[in-house]
Write a protein that holds these residues in place. Structure first.
Motif, PDB file in Angstrom:
ATOM      1  N   CYS A   1      -4.437   0.474  -0.154  1.00  0.00           N
ATOM      2  CA  CYS A   1      -5.004  -0.744   0.351  1.00  0.00           C
ATOM      3  C   CYS A   1      -6.589  -0.522   1.006  1.00  0.00           C
ATOM      4  O   CYS A   1      -6.942   0.443   1.270  1.00  0.00           O
ATOM      5  CB  CYS A   1      -4.221  -1.405   1.492  1.00  0.00           C
TER       6      CYS A   1
ATOM      7  N   CYS B   1       0.941  -1.179  -0.091  1.00  0.00           N
ATOM      8  CA  CYS B   1       0.015  -0.007   0.053  1.00  0.00           C
ATOM      9  C   CYS B   1       0.890   1.314   0.013  1.00  0.00           C
ATOM     10  O   CYS B   1       1.754   1.227   0.638  1.00  0.00           O
ATOM     11  CB  CYS B   1      -0.814  -0.092   1.180  1.00  0.00           C
TER      12      CYS B   1
ATOM     13  N   CYS C   1      -6.766   1.475   4.176  1.00  0.00           N
ATOM     14  CA  CYS C   1      -6.608   3.008   4.279  1.00  0.00           C
ATOM     15  C   CYS C   1      -7.508   3.771   3.494  1.00  0.00           C
ATOM     16  O   CYS C   1      -7.781   4.788   3.733  1.00  0.00           O
ATOM     17  CB  CYS C   1      -5.061   3.434   3.413  1.00  0.00           C
TER      18      CYS C   1
ATOM     19  N   CYS D   1       0.008   3.271   3.929  1.00  0.00           N
ATOM     20  CA  CYS D   1       0.683   2.776   5.048  1.00  0.00           C
ATOM     21  C   CYS D   1       2.193   1.850   4.952  1.00  0.00           C
ATOM     22  O   CYS D   1       2.432   1.538   5.737  1.00  0.00           O
ATOM     23  CB  CYS D   1      -0.271   1.652   5.760  1.00  0.00           C
TER      24      CYS D   1
HETATM   25 ZN   LIG Z   1      -2.716   1.083   3.562  1.00  0.00          ZN
END
Ligand SMILES: [Zn+2]
Length: 595
Positions: free
Chosen positions: A233, A180, A236, A183
């Motif tokens: 992701c 991702c 997130c 993050c």
């Molecule tokens: Zn993420």
């Protein structure tokens, strides 16, 4: 920016204690009604109520999907003609997927084995039982007669939703190596599906919009270009949508009193300010600190401003260490059609944020004569009024709503206040233009804005305008502005209030082409002076003396042919300062005479 909003979404903002049901698979959803059924699946009654929240299966991008045991009447009862058929099928398919759960047995009977007494009877009675249109549009859930809990809220049902979700995630993760971009982890899969909608961004017709969209050309933000192909992701994606929606809507109702003492309810946003019809700023800090400074920008109170400036000036190292660990964030959002444009993104330490706001107030501070108090005082303009002072007006004096520059100007001012940045010179052009065309001329707010633009532009190097009238060495343009104000007051003394005085007729001319304009103005003045000397010789001599004193500071025989933009700003300011000084001067003389 998405990272910070996502981090906010991940925090426990409302102080709710963690519980098992805070999970990506579940989400709070509104509910407006229950269908009460018996254990054998017979329809009993509809129970409509005031919309409230319930926990249910989380569904991103609802189209083409149905939610387990909680959905609209189209899905639940196939109500509403042809269009609802497919929706109802999806709803039944979802039930089938969970059919081994014993909690669902009565519902399955309602739809299949006990159809005549179940779903068919419910559909027949729906309209009579739910007279209110508002309820009909809301979500419906099932409840067993005599039991308090709704079926979709049963712990076993919720647990099963979570395990289904995790199984899908696992499979997705196994098929992708992608990390991702927010993050930096691969705990959750990156899916090419639409993220949730952002609600309540002003501008245009659409109510819900996407911030990040994989739709071609849909992502039009100069700040965030390149995120187009970024991968976010599922976790997130969910948290940034939640975080941003929370910032846009959070607030509380307050009671306002108008001038007549009448009370009115209004909504006060906790993390948001609106500028113009299409722009909103949201702001927050990582540790959720209280930001009274923002309220000061909106409605400055001189005592609080003084305290802020004082505390920043004398701040101890301990304060700064404490404040430096917290971060201040702000983003400016505009809605247009189906997308959201990010106009500005600000990230700074809370320490620098407070210093910037204090500096802002120093830069916009300006003296103003208060006719009620009969003395001069320091004026701190509201940020919104500064932006307004550039806005175009209609012929009837009202603000022109089509002037879209309001939000643009406000965005720059917001940035200048929070990050201590300087402002573009086109804003000076704009405010001078308004000062020339508007009947109120160089108002206190316009003067404050001119001061802010000029001083930040010269960065302390050249001439800096202070709060009160300048003495000693000052730019020619500034003195010309003062002289102009003096000529205006001589005209006023000689001829009284005129519809079209020298300000209306010569202000622009004198500000842009001083050499030729002042030639004419001095000619005109000698006529005014002659008239005044015959009628009020004392006043004539005083005013003339003051004019001569000003003229001594410049070479009146060789005024420049033109003033450049910044000089025009100085001219307007000299004019403003001189007028304010004359107000307080004449008034204090009057008061003395009264005594
Ligand atoms: Zn993420």
């Amino acid at each position: 920016m998405i990272k910070e909003v996502s981090d906010l979404g991940k925090t426990n903002r409302d102080g709710k204690t963690d519980n098992e049901w805070i999970h990506d698979a579940l989400k709070e959803e509104p509910i407006s009604m229950e269908i009460v059924i018996t254990k054998d699946g017979s329809y009993k009654e509809f129970k409509p109520f005031e919309k409230k929240m319930t926990i249910a299966e989380a569904i991103t991008a609802k189209k083409g999907k149905a939610r387990l045991l909680l959905d609209k009447v189209e899905e639940v009862l196939c109500y509403g003609g042809e269009g609802s058929k497919r929706k109802h099928e999806l709803f039944l398919e979802k039930l089938t997927k969970y059919q081994d759960l014993c909690e669902l047995t009565p519902v399955l009977a309602f739809y299949h084995e006990n159809k005549v007494n179940g779903v068919e009877k419910a559909l027949k009675e729906f309209e009579a039982a739910v007279p209110d249109e508002k309820n009909r549009k809301g979500n419906i859930a099932f409840r067993i007669f005599g039991e308090g809990i709704r079926i979709h809220e049963e712990p076993e049902v919720l647990r099963r939703i979570i395990s289904e979700y995790e199984a899908v995630q696992k499979e997705l993760l196994a098929n992708t190596e992608k990390k991702c971009s927010i993050c930096g982890k691969s705990d959750y899969p990156v899916e090419d599906i639409p993220h949730g909608m952002i609600k309540k961004v002003p501008g245009g017709q659409a109510r819900d919009r996407a911030l990040v969209s994989y739709n071609e050309n849909a992502f039009e933000s100069y700040e965030l270009e390149g995120n187009n192909n970024s991968s976010i992701c599922t976790n997130c994606a969910r948290t940034y949508v939640e975080g941003l929606n929370w910032l846009l809507k959070e607030g509380n109702e307050i009671i306002l009193q108008n001038k007549k003492g009448k009370e009115k309810k209004a909504f006060r946003y906790a993390h948001r300010k609106n500028f113009g019809s299409d722009t909103a700023m949201v702001y927050w800090t990582r540790k959720n600190a209280k930001l009274s400074e923002i309220d000061q920008l909106e409605a400055p109170n001189p005592d609080d401003v003084a305290r802020l400036i004082e505390s920043v000036a004398t701040g101890t190292a301990r304060d700064s260490r404490h404040l430096e660990t917290d971060q201040f964030y702000s983003c400016t959002l505009s809605g247009s059609a189906a997308r959201i444009a990010v106009r500005d993104w600000i990230e700074t330490s809370l320490y620098d944020f407070r210093r910037s706001v204090a500096q802002w107030f120093k830069d916009i501070a300006i003296v103003e004569y208060d006719a009620d108090l009969k003395r001069s005082k320091t004026h701190y303009a509201r940020l919104y009024d500064l932006a307004r002072s550039c806005q175009r007006k209609n012929s009837d004096g009202s603000y022109d709503k089509d002037d879209t520059s309001l939000a643009r100007v406000a965005t720059y001012l917001w940035n200048a206040a929070l990050k201590n940045t300087s402002l573009p010179l086109w804003m000076l052009t704009k405010v001078l233009q308004r000062a020339r065309l508007d009947q109120y001329g160089v108002t206190v707010d316009r003067a404050a804005l001119i001061k802010l633009i000029l001083n930040r532009h010269s960065k302390g190097g050249e001439f800096m305008i202070t709060e009160k009238i300048e003495q000693g060495l000052r730019p020619v343009a500034y003195v010309c502005g003062q002289i102009f104000a003096k000529l205006e007051s001589i005209q006023y003394a000689a001829l009284g209030d005129r519809n079209s005085g020298i300000r209306e007729r010569y202000f622009t001319y004198a500000m842009t082409s001083p050499a030729s304009a002042f030639g004419r103005l001095f000619n005109l003045n000698s006529k005014h002076f002659t008239k005044l000397k015959n009628e009020k010789p004392g006043l004539a001599i005083t005013l003339d003396k003051e004019l001569r004193a000003l003229c001594k500071d410049v070479d009146i025989n060789s005024f420049p042919a033109t003033f450049l933009l910044e000089e025009q700003g100085q001219f307007a300011f000299g004019y403003y300062h001189q007028k304010q000084a004359q107000f307080s001067g004449t008034k204090s003389k009057e008061t003395k005479e009264e005594v």
